[in-house]
Design a protein around this motif. Structure first.
Motif, PDB file in Angstrom:
ATOM      1  N   SER A  63       0.801  -1.221   0.000  1.00 18.92           N
ATOM      2  CA  SER A  63       0.000   0.000   0.000  1.00 18.92           C
ATOM      3  C   SER A  63       0.835   1.273   0.000  1.00 18.92           C
ATOM      4  O   SER A  63       0.319   2.354  -0.317  1.00 18.92           O
ATOM      5  N   GLU A  89      -6.221   7.589   3.330  1.00 22.60           N
ATOM      6  CA  GLU A  89      -6.119   6.274   3.963  1.00 22.60           C
ATOM      7  C   GLU A  89      -4.780   6.039   4.657  1.00 22.60           C
ATOM      8  O   GLU A  89      -4.595   5.004   5.298  1.00 22.60           O
ATOM      9  N   ASP A  90      -3.852   6.970   4.522  1.00 19.47           N
ATOM     10  CA  ASP A  90      -2.602   6.900   5.271  1.00 19.47           C
ATOM     11  C   ASP A  90      -2.756   7.473   6.678  1.00 19.47           C
ATOM     12  O   ASP A  90      -1.821   7.394   7.484  1.00 19.47           O
TER      13      ASP A  90
END
Length: 118
Positions: A63, A89-90
């Motif tokens: 990812s 999403e980090d």
């Protein structure tokens, strides 16, 4: 015994960059494998990246591969995580960890919050 202290994280806009650092106390820093992990709200802690003691070998979670870079400076007892092209999403609490072998980490930092949001 190794104590790890992460630098402050912060709020970053999507597409932005941030560099985390983790300073280690104690001796023989170069003999430790260093890893970065993260934990998002409501999720389990997950692996992000790892670097060998010499710094010659690195490995990344799928990812983050191509966006994050782990490095270390053994003269400063510090490991870094350069994060580019950050995505919402980090967003997570990021932890550094030290161990004698990959996958077995005995020492952990306190964690630092990284939030990616516009």
């Amino acid at each position: 015994q190794v104590q790890l202290v992460e630098s402050a994280g912060g709020l970053v806009q999507p597409g932005g960059s941030l560099r985390l650092s983790c300073a280690a106390s104690g001796r023989s820093f170069s003999t430790y494998v260093m890893g970065w992990f993260r934990q998002a709200p409501g999720k389990e802690r997950e692996f992000v990246a790892v670097i060998s003691g010499s710094g010659s070998s690195t490995y990344y979670a799928g990812s983050v591969k191509g966006r994050f870079t782990i490095s270390r400076d053994n003269t400063r007892n510090t490991v870094y995580l350069q994060m580019n092209n950050l995505k919402p999403e980090d967003t997570a609490v990021y932890y550094c960890a030290a161990g004698r072998i990959v996958g077995s980490y005995n020492f952990w930092g306190q964690g630092t919050q990284v939030t990616v949001s516009s």
